[in-house]
Scaffold this motif. Structure first.
Motif, PDB file in Angstrom:
ATOM      1  N   LYS A 178      33.841  -1.524  88.833  1.00  0.00           N
ATOM      2  CA  LYS A 178      33.651  -1.496  87.825  1.00  0.00           C
ATOM      3  C   LYS A 178      33.262  -2.092  87.056  1.00  0.00           C
ATOM      4  CE  LYS A 178      35.224   3.515  88.023  1.00  0.00           C
ATOM      5  NZ  LYS A 178      36.343   4.737  87.064  1.00  0.00           N
ATOM      6  N   ALA A 179      33.727  -3.126  86.627  1.00  0.00           N
ATOM      7  CA  ALA A 179      33.868  -4.172  86.665  1.00  0.00           C
ATOM      8  C   ALA A 179      32.434  -5.231  86.982  1.00  0.00           C
ATOM      9  CB  ALA A 179      34.640  -5.394  85.908  1.00  0.00           C
ATOM     10  N   ILE A 180      32.277  -5.578  87.809  1.00  0.00           N
ATOM     11  CA  ILE A 180      31.243  -6.316  87.968  1.00  0.00           C
ATOM     12  C   ILE A 180      29.396  -5.388  88.345  1.00  0.00           C
ATOM     13  CG2 ILE A 180      29.727  -6.441  91.020  1.00  0.00           C
ATOM     14  CD1 ILE A 180      32.961  -7.784  91.877  1.00  0.00           C
ATOM     15  N   ALA A 181      29.545  -4.210  88.535  1.00  0.00           N
ATOM     16  CA  ALA A 181      28.533  -3.460  88.010  1.00  0.00           C
ATOM     17  C   ALA A 181      27.916  -3.314  86.802  1.00  0.00           C
ATOM     18  CB  ALA A 181      28.901  -1.541  88.421  1.00  0.00           C
ATOM     19  N   PHE A 182      29.314  -3.478  85.821  1.00  0.00           N
ATOM     20  CA  PHE A 182      29.178  -3.136  84.043  1.00  0.00           C
ATOM     21  C   PHE A 182      28.585  -4.678  84.160  1.00  0.00           C
ATOM     22  CE2 PHE A 182      29.948  -3.760  79.874  1.00  0.00           C
ATOM     23  CZ  PHE A 182      28.999  -2.577  78.841  1.00  0.00           C
ATOM     24  N   ASP A 196      34.747  -5.976  75.000  1.00  0.00           N
ATOM     25  CA  ASP A 196      33.626  -5.577  75.671  1.00  0.00           C
ATOM     26  C   ASP A 196      34.003  -4.158  76.749  1.00  0.00           C
ATOM     27  OD1 ASP A 196      32.197  -5.364  72.823  1.00  0.00           O
ATOM     28  OD2 ASP A 196      31.159  -6.867  74.252  1.00  0.00           O
ATOM     29  N   LEU A 197      34.430  -5.284  77.461  1.00  0.00           N
ATOM     30  CA  LEU A 197      33.978  -4.969  79.282  1.00  0.00           C
ATOM     31  C   LEU A 197      35.105  -3.433  79.397  1.00  0.00           C
ATOM     32  CD1 LEU A 197      33.085  -4.806  81.987  1.00  0.00           C
ATOM     33  CD2 LEU A 197      34.210  -7.114  82.248  1.00  0.00           C
ATOM     34  N   ALA A 198      36.630  -4.624  79.116  1.00  0.00           N
ATOM     35  CA  ALA A 198      37.584  -4.157  79.255  1.00  0.00           C
ATOM     36  C   ALA A 198      37.964  -2.599  78.466  1.00  0.00           C
ATOM     37  CB  ALA A 198      39.219  -5.152  78.441  1.00  0.00           C
ATOM     38  N   ARG A 199      37.104  -2.479  76.753  1.00  0.00           N
ATOM     39  CA  ARG A 199      37.210  -1.219  75.719  1.00  0.00           C
ATOM     40  C   ARG A 199      36.499  -0.526  77.110  1.00  0.00           C
ATOM     41  NH1 ARG A 199      36.915  -4.977  72.260  1.00  0.00           N
ATOM     42  NH2 ARG A 199      35.140  -4.785  71.808  1.00  0.00           N
ATOM     43  N   THR A 200      34.939  -0.690  77.616  1.00  0.00           N
ATOM     44  CA  THR A 200      34.179   0.467  78.767  1.00  0.00           C
ATOM     45  C   THR A 200      35.261   1.167  79.731  1.00  0.00           C
ATOM     46  OG1 THR A 200      32.236  -0.914  77.917  1.00  0.00           O
ATOM     47  CG2 THR A 200      31.933   0.599  80.037  1.00  0.00           C
ATOM     48  N   LEU A 201      35.756  -0.022  80.278  1.00  0.00           N
ATOM     49  CA  LEU A 201      36.644   0.325  80.941  1.00  0.00           C
ATOM     50  C   LEU A 201      37.921   0.744  81.169  1.00  0.00           C
ATOM     51  CD1 LEU A 201      36.001  -2.968  84.126  1.00  0.00           C
ATOM     52  CD2 LEU A 201      35.334  -0.340  83.785  1.00  0.00           C
ATOM     53  N   GLY A 202      38.665   1.447  79.391  1.00  0.00           N
ATOM     54  CA  GLY A 202      39.429   1.845  78.970  1.00  0.00           C
ATOM     55  C   GLY A 202      41.190   1.108  80.214  1.00  0.00           C
ATOM     56  N   VAL A 203      41.286   0.107  80.170  1.00  0.00           N
ATOM     57  CA  VAL A 203      42.269  -1.536  79.861  1.00  0.00           C
ATOM     58  C   VAL A 203      42.517  -1.896  79.281  1.00  0.00           C
ATOM     59  CG1 VAL A 203      42.145  -0.452  82.562  1.00  0.00           C
ATOM     60  CG2 VAL A 203      40.865  -2.256  81.720  1.00  0.00           C
ATOM     61  N   SER A 204      43.318  -3.004  79.051  1.00  0.00           N
ATOM     62  CA  SER A 204      43.784  -3.838  78.542  1.00  0.00           C
ATOM     63  C   SER A 204      42.697  -5.300  79.095  1.00  0.00           C
ATOM     64  CB  SER A 204      45.313  -4.130  77.880  1.00  0.00           C
ATOM     65  OG  SER A 204      45.373  -4.638  79.457  1.00  0.00           O
ATOM     66  N   SER A 205      42.587  -6.177  78.246  1.00  0.00           N
ATOM     67  CA  SER A 205      41.941  -7.563  78.395  1.00  0.00           C
ATOM     68  C   SER A 205      42.797  -7.676  79.461  1.00  0.00           C
ATOM     69  CB  SER A 205      41.473  -8.527  76.967  1.00  0.00           C
ATOM     70  OG  SER A 205      40.739  -7.457  76.337  1.00  0.00           O
ATOM     71  N   SER A 206      43.858  -7.928  78.887  1.00  0.00           N
ATOM     72  CA  SER A 206      44.537  -8.859  80.386  1.00  0.00           C
ATOM     73  C   SER A 206      44.707  -8.400  81.378  1.00  0.00           C
ATOM     74  CB  SER A 206      46.477  -9.120  79.059  1.00  0.00           C
ATOM     75  OG  SER A 206      46.882  -6.922  79.318  1.00  0.00           O
ATOM     76  N   LEU A 207      45.114  -6.983  81.374  1.00  0.00           N
ATOM     77  CA  LEU A 207      44.810  -6.635  82.777  1.00  0.00           C
ATOM     78  C   LEU A 207      43.639  -6.822  83.862  1.00  0.00           C
ATOM     79  CD1 LEU A 207      45.692  -3.953  85.205  1.00  0.00           C
ATOM     80  CD2 LEU A 207      45.353  -2.172  83.388  1.00  0.00           C
ATOM     81  N   LEU A 208      42.850  -6.291  82.616  1.00  0.00           N
ATOM     82  CA  LEU A 208      41.575  -6.327  83.818  1.00  0.00           C
ATOM     83  C   LEU A 208      41.369  -7.816  84.017  1.00  0.00           C
ATOM     84  CD1 LEU A 208      38.992  -5.915  84.423  1.00  0.00           C
ATOM     85  CD2 LEU A 208      38.192  -6.410  82.343  1.00  0.00           C
TER      86      LEU A 208
END
Length: 281
Positions: A178-182, A196-208
């Motif tokens: 999903k991150a790559i597609a975004f 922005d990417l992390a918020r869109t995917l509903g996770v924290s920046s560190s986890l992503l």
């Protein structure tokens, strides 16, 4: 890994690919035909310029793998458009384009529609070899058979596509996909950020970041930069756009900033890279 084993098994049996015809066309303002339906497989890719494509195949989403760029869109250098047997390929040039087209038979199952090759330098070398072989053949020399080289180009592109696809799927997970597609959809926005990417995917920046690095070996920011620079390379070699226009189409606000990032990453300025790339007239 199953795809890789299938490739090796088919090649060892000697049933990899059969060339049914090819065309290495110099730059021209339009295709001879806007659409055609083919009995076998066909491949179309730009050496220089840009074209629109659409692959019409009713069974595409049910029985075949589809390239990451989809069944319709815009293709530059490094994009490979593949149409399966019985389907219709529509194409229209956006800019004057030099291209490679081939009809072929294969026991492999390449992704249809448009796929982006990561190893564009290998593709460029393959096409340059074909151009040399074709020129020698036209002049009556017998150094390399052009049709044999064209068959090699098709085979090499197919194997590279399937190998890159296999490597990308080995350790992939849903979040990273999903991150790559975004990123691929939004990389032209200069304001795109990890937050922005992390918020869109509903996770924290560190986890992503951790998951992305585990799967892809780079951070999301490094991957984004790679996507932008790859598109910059394609536009530098495939179009006559100004550096400012290329910067804006790659997610950079200014030609100056693109030049700085490009030089730091590749060791060449954009103008040096463009000057050193083969030109088709």
């Amino acid at each position: 890994m199953a795809i890789l084993m299938e490739i090796m098994h088919i090649l060892m049996r000697g049933h990899g690919m059969g060339l049914d015809g090819y065309l290495l066309a110099p730059r021209r303002p339009q295709f001879s035909f806007g659409s055609d339906t083919y009995e076998g497989w066909c491949m179309l890719l730009a050496r220089n310029g840009t074209f629109f494509y659409e692959v019409e195949d009713e069974a595409a989403h049910r029985t075949r793998a589809v390239g990451e760029a989809g069944l319709r869109g815009e293709a530059y250098f490094g994009d490979v458009v593949i149409s399966p047997p019985g389907s219709t390929l529509r194409r229209q040039m956006k800019t004057p384009t030099s291209f490679f087209f081939a009809r072929f038979l294969t026991a492999l199952e390449p992704p249809i529609g448009c796929s982006r090759l990561r190893d564009v330098d290998r593709l460029r070398a393959d096409l340059a070899l074909l151009e040399s072989a074709q020129s020698a053949s036209d002049e009556g020399h017998q150094r390399l058979d052009a049709e044999m080289v064209a068959a090699h180009v098709v085979d090499d592109v197919l194997i590279t596509l399937l190998w890159e696809r296999t490597r990308g799927e080995v350790r992939e997970d849903v979040l990273v996909r999903k991150a790559i597609a975004f990123i691929l959809e939004c990389f032209t926005s200069p304001d795109l950020s990890l937050g922005d990417l992390a918020r869109t995917l509903g996770v924290s920046s560190s986890l992503l970041s951790r998951r992305f690095r585990d799967v892809r070996g780079v951070t999301p920011g490094q991957y984004l930069r790679g996507v932008r620079l790859q598109k910059a390379r394609e536009l530098l070699t495939g179009t006559d756009f100004t550096l400012q226009t290329i910067a804006e189409r790659c997610g950079y606000r200014s030609a100056f900033y693109l030049s700085r990032v490009f030089k730091a990453t590749t060791g060449q300025s954009p103008s040096e890279y463009r000057a050193g790339s083969p030109s088709i007239r």
